[in-house]
Scaffold this motif. Structure first.
Motif, PDB file in Angstrom:
ATOM      1  N   ASP A  60      63.041  44.207  47.250  1.00 33.39           N
ATOM      2  CA  ASP A  60      62.337  43.304  46.346  1.00 33.39           C
ATOM      3  C   ASP A  60      60.861  43.197  46.736  1.00 33.39           C
ATOM      4  N   PRO A  61      60.109  44.278  46.501  1.00 31.50           N
ATOM      5  CA  PRO A  61      58.714  44.286  46.964  1.00 31.50           C
ATOM      6  C   PRO A  61      57.862  43.185  46.345  1.00 31.50           C
ATOM      7  N   VAL A  62      58.137  42.838  45.077  1.00 32.39           N
ATOM      8  CA  VAL A  62      57.284  41.835  44.431  1.00 32.39           C
ATOM      9  C   VAL A  62      57.468  40.464  45.094  1.00 32.39           C
ATOM     10  N   ALA A  63      58.714  40.139  45.485  1.00 29.13           N
ATOM     11  CA  ALA A  63      58.963  38.863  46.165  1.00 29.13           C
ATOM     12  C   ALA A  63      58.243  38.832  47.513  1.00 29.13           C
ATOM     13  N   VAL A  64      58.256  39.963  48.215  1.00 32.16           N
ATOM     14  CA  VAL A  64      57.553  40.045  49.500  1.00 32.16           C
ATOM     15  C   VAL A  64      56.056  39.830  49.270  1.00 32.16           C
ATOM     16  N   LYS A  65      55.518  40.518  48.261  1.00 29.99           N
ATOM     17  CA  LYS A  65      54.082  40.431  47.999  1.00 29.99           C
ATOM     18  C   LYS A  65      53.675  39.010  47.611  1.00 29.99           C
ATOM     19  N   ARG A  66      54.613  38.287  46.994  1.00 28.64           N
ATOM     20  CA  ARG A  66      54.307  36.927  46.586  1.00 28.64           C
ATOM     21  C   ARG A  66      54.103  36.020  47.810  1.00 28.64           C
ATOM     22  N   CYS A  67      54.837  36.271  48.903  1.00 24.23           N
ATOM     23  CA  CYS A  67      54.638  35.378  50.068  1.00 24.23           C
ATOM     24  C   CYS A  67      53.636  35.934  51.072  1.00 24.23           C
ATOM     25  N   LEU A  68      52.937  36.978  50.700  1.00 17.14           N
ATOM     26  CA  LEU A  68      51.986  37.576  51.625  1.00 17.14           C
ATOM     27  C   LEU A  68      50.559  37.367  51.175  1.00 17.14           C
ATOM     28  N   GLY A  69      49.673  37.222  52.168  1.00 16.69           N
ATOM     29  CA  GLY A  69      48.256  37.404  51.904  1.00 16.69           C
ATOM     30  C   GLY A  69      47.858  38.604  52.733  1.00 16.69           C
ATOM     31  N   TYR A  70      47.082  39.494  52.155  1.00 19.90           N
ATOM     32  CA  TYR A  70      46.765  40.730  52.876  1.00 19.90           C
ATOM     33  C   TYR A  70      45.269  41.006  52.803  1.00 19.90           C
ATOM     34  N   LEU A  71      44.685  41.212  53.954  1.00 16.67           N
ATOM     35  CA  LEU A  71      43.285  41.625  54.018  1.00 16.67           C
ATOM     36  C   LEU A  71      43.276  43.059  54.531  1.00 16.67           C
ATOM     37  N   PRO A  72      43.117  44.053  53.632  1.00 15.36           N
ATOM     38  CA  PRO A  72      43.145  45.444  54.079  1.00 15.36           C
ATOM     39  C   PRO A  72      41.912  45.786  54.929  1.00 15.36           C
ATOM     40  N   GLU A  73      41.999  46.900  55.606  1.00 13.45           N
ATOM     41  CA  GLU A  73      40.897  47.395  56.419  1.00 13.45           C
ATOM     42  C   GLU A  73      39.651  47.582  55.549  1.00 13.45           C
ATOM     43  N   ASN A  74      38.487  47.269  56.100  1.00 15.92           N
ATOM     44  CA  ASN A  74      37.199  47.428  55.415  1.00 15.92           C
ATOM     45  C   ASN A  74      37.013  46.520  54.201  1.00 15.92           C
ATOM     46  N   ALA A  75      37.898  45.532  54.031  1.00 13.67           N
ATOM     47  CA  ALA A  75      37.738  44.532  52.975  1.00 13.67           C
ATOM     48  C   ALA A  75      37.384  45.125  51.610  1.00 13.67           C
ATOM     49  N   PRO A  76      38.277  45.903  51.012  1.00 15.55           N
ATOM     50  CA  PRO A  76      37.968  46.432  49.683  1.00 15.55           C
ATOM     51  C   PRO A  76      37.909  45.315  48.641  1.00 15.55           C
ATOM     52  N   ALA A  77      36.982  45.439  47.709  1.00 17.93           N
ATOM     53  CA  ALA A  77      36.879  44.462  46.616  1.00 17.93           C
ATOM     54  C   ALA A  77      36.134  45.133  45.473  1.00 17.93           C
ATOM     55  N   TYR A  78      36.305  44.578  44.262  1.00 22.43           N
ATOM     56  CA  TYR A  78      35.664  45.188  43.090  1.00 22.43           C
ATOM     57  C   TYR A  78      34.182  44.849  43.074  1.00 22.43           C
ATOM     58  N   ASP A  79      33.332  45.864  43.317  1.00 22.27           N
ATOM     59  CA  ASP A  79      31.910  45.644  43.501  1.00 22.27           C
ATOM     60  C   ASP A  79      31.199  45.023  42.298  1.00 22.27           C
ATOM     61  N   SER A  80      31.663  45.354  41.103  1.00 17.68           N
ATOM     62  CA  SER A  80      30.904  44.873  39.948  1.00 17.68           C
ATOM     63  C   SER A  80      31.268  43.424  39.574  1.00 17.68           C
ATOM     64  N   MET A  81      32.324  42.881  40.180  1.00 19.50           N
ATOM     65  CA  MET A  81      32.714  41.508  39.831  1.00 19.50           C
ATOM     66  C   MET A  81      31.959  40.504  40.689  1.00 19.50           C
ATOM     67  N   THR A  82      31.771  39.290  40.161  1.00 14.10           N
ATOM     68  CA  THR A  82      31.206  38.242  40.999  1.00 14.10           C
ATOM     69  C   THR A  82      32.333  37.677  41.870  1.00 14.10           C
ATOM     70  N   VAL A  83      31.937  36.972  42.924  1.00 12.43           N
ATOM     71  CA  VAL A  83      32.916  36.395  43.842  1.00 12.43           C
ATOM     72  C   VAL A  83      33.898  35.499  43.075  1.00 12.43           C
ATOM     73  N   THR A  84      33.355  34.655  42.202  1.00 17.77           N
ATOM     74  CA  THR A  84      34.212  33.733  41.450  1.00 17.77           C
ATOM     75  C   THR A  84      35.178  34.490  40.540  1.00 17.77           C
ATOM     76  N   ASP A  85      34.663  35.487  39.820  1.00 18.35           N
ATOM     77  CA  ASP A  85      35.530  36.260  38.916  1.00 18.35           C
ATOM     78  C   ASP A  85      36.641  36.965  39.679  1.00 18.35           C
ATOM     79  N   PHE A  86      36.266  37.523  40.820  1.00 21.19           N
ATOM     80  CA  PHE A  86      37.231  38.253  41.640  1.00 21.19           C
ATOM     81  C   PHE A  86      38.345  37.315  42.098  1.00 21.19           C
ATOM     82  N   LEU A  87      37.970  36.133  42.549  1.00 12.68           N
ATOM     83  CA  LEU A  87      38.987  35.187  43.026  1.00 12.68           C
ATOM     84  C   LEU A  87      39.820  34.652  41.855  1.00 12.68           C
TER      85      LEU A  87
END
Lengths: 244, 247
Positions: free
Chosen positions: A68-95
């Motif tokens: 049940d990967p989706v259930a696992v993902k629901r209880c996880l917070g994950y910060l991947p290596e090098n902090a990937p994030a969508y560059d064109s979005m603003t911080v607020t939009d991304f969150l």
């Protein structure tokens, strides 16, 4: 909270991770140590359900990541290596995007994002595009995404890598603030970090666990009583054994 | 099962990303200028003296060939290059939801471009009286064709971290599907392949299905064809990502 049971990963003929098992409980900050290329990131990717394991499994909050990967993902917070994030979005939009996916809608979502922006000290940059942020802010934005939904288990892959001393201090402070009510796993190769925030550490070398204990117990293993020496003793042996 | 809410969240982010970057504006302007130029200057819309949109719709498969892979090349390649795929696929959604969200966002994006060509319909209606049923059917067919292109482009975008490779393979894939029924292509197979195989390859072509709707005929078979092409490409994207997302 988190049980890892015999996780193994092959990439073709290469065995990146071989039978890694450990557990972590609520209120515990577990340091996941090892030299570069030891299999830390691969192990974390298997726990978070990003990579399917070749063998073994991980259970997060009672859910099996294979079943049940989706259930696992629901209880996880994950910060991947090098902090990937969508560059064109603003911080607020991304969150807000993160909040939407995590099921916070409308006003609840906006409130959640506002609170997280305050806890992660992102007020100054909240309307800035992520691509224009400094490394420290970028890291914190990705961190914010990981803690937004107040997950019981938090997994961070080198959360302080490449940050300046002040930013490192800030990230560690945020980790400590949350430590009591979460299970936190931090991968790192910075030993001072382990002493600063971890209750227990697992040392991995060449895809296998070579030590598991509190920082003090591990220090006691080396003649000089430093973590650095223990780390070298345990991981160098392994590398030589494998290379020759 | 796939949740509409999750697909919607991915869809909105993706669509917003188009309009937050210059891609959307460059795409729209080039699309409109190019279709306008090809219709009026190359196909001589006015000189023909017939108030229908055949010279306009004639160019759509060719304009899409260039522009749709350009609009879809970043869908997965960029996620993989920047590492955000790891973020996306460790959120509590399934891979299918992520793929569908992206697919519908890219398709709607192209559709917005197509709908913005409406002044040409007004022009034709002002000059004469085109059959509006045929015009609508032709638009419908064109949008379905765009969806098939988007699905092919999304598949090739998932194959590598490079957007350029995604673009070139997407263009090639669409070109093959476009020309599959064309004589030089079937001629290549006819020498050695059995007859049924040649016919099977030819039947993969976009063209006959596109032409039927240009004449105002909406056949369930043609719709089923496009939907199956899209479904097949979405399924293939899923398989590619399962195997290569971290590579």
């Amino acid at each position: 909270m988190l049980e890892v049971d015999g996780l193994t990963k092959h990439f073709g003929p290469i065995e990146a991770v071989r039978g890694v098992s450990f557990q972590a409980d609520k209120g515990e900050v577990l340091g996941f140590l090892g030299p570069n290329g030891a299999g830390k990131t691969t192990t974390m990717r298997m726990i978070t359900g990003f990579l399917p394991p070749s063998a073994g499994t991980a259970r997060v909050c009672g859910h099996d990541v294979g079943a049940d990967p989706v259930a696992v993902k629901r209880c996880l917070g994950y910060l991947p290596e090098n902090a990937p994030a969508y560059d064109s979005m603003t911080v607020t939009d991304f969150l807000r995007f993160g909040a939407g996916i995590r099921g916070f809608r409308g006003k609840a979502g906006r409130d959640r994002v506002d609170e997280t922006i305050v806890t992660c000290r992102l007020e100054k940059v909240r309307h800035q595009a992520i691509g224009t942020l400094s490394k420290g802010y970028r890291q914190r934005t990705c961190f914010a995404q990981a803690v937004l939904h107040d997950p019981p288990v938090l997994i961070m892959d080198e959360p302080t890598d490449g940050l300046d001393p002040n930013q490192k201090h800030l990230v560690r402070e945020m980790i400590r603030e949350m430590a009591s009510e979460k299970t936190i796993i931090i991968s790192t190769h910075i030993l001072e970090e382990v002493e600063a925030v971890c209750d227990r550490c697992v040392i991995i070398s060449n895809g296998e666990i070579v030590a598991n204990g509190s920082p003090d117990e591990l220090k006691a293993k080396s003649p000089s009583g430093t973590l650095a020496e223990t780390f070298r003793m345990l991981t160098l042996d392994k590398e030589e054994e494998n290379n020759g | 099962m796939a949740s509409i809410h999750n697909i919607g969240a991915i869809f909105r982010r993706e669509l917003k990303a188009y309009f937050q970057s210059a891609v959307a504006y460059v795409f729209m302007v080039v699309f409109l200028v190019l279709t306008g130029f090809l219709t009026f200057s190359v196909a001589r819309f006015y000189e023909r003296g017939v108030a229908d949109l055949a010279p306009f719709f004639f160019w759509h498969p060719w304009v899409y060939l260039l522009l749709v892979p350009a609009a879809t090349m970043s869908l997965w390649a960029e996620e993989r290059r920047s590492g955000t795929v790891e973020l996306l696929l460790t959120m509590p959604i399934t891979m299918t939801e992520a793929i569908l969200g992206k697919f519908f966002a890219a398709w709607l994006f192209i559709t917005i471009g197509v709908v913005l060509t409406f002044p040409i319909v007004i022009t034709a209606a002002y000059l004469g009286s085109p059959d509006m049923g045929v015009v609508l059917s032709a638009y419908f067919g064109s949008i379905l064709l765009a969806g098939a292109y988007v699905a092919v482009g999304m598949l090739t975008s998932s194959m590598s971290r490079s957007q350029v490779i995604g673009f070139v393979l997407g263009l090639l894939g669409c070109l093959l599907l476009l020309l599959a029924g064309w004589e030089p292509i079937t001629g290549f197979f006819v020498r050695w392949a059995p007859d049924w195989l040649v016919r099977a390859i030819a039947s993969f072509s976009f063209m006959p299905h596109y032409d039927a709707m240009q004449r105002g005929v909406i056949d369930l078979q043609d719709i089923a064809y496009y939907v199956s092409v899209m479904g097949l490409m979405i399924f293939a994207t899923h398989i590619v990502l399962d195997n290569r997302k971290s590579a």
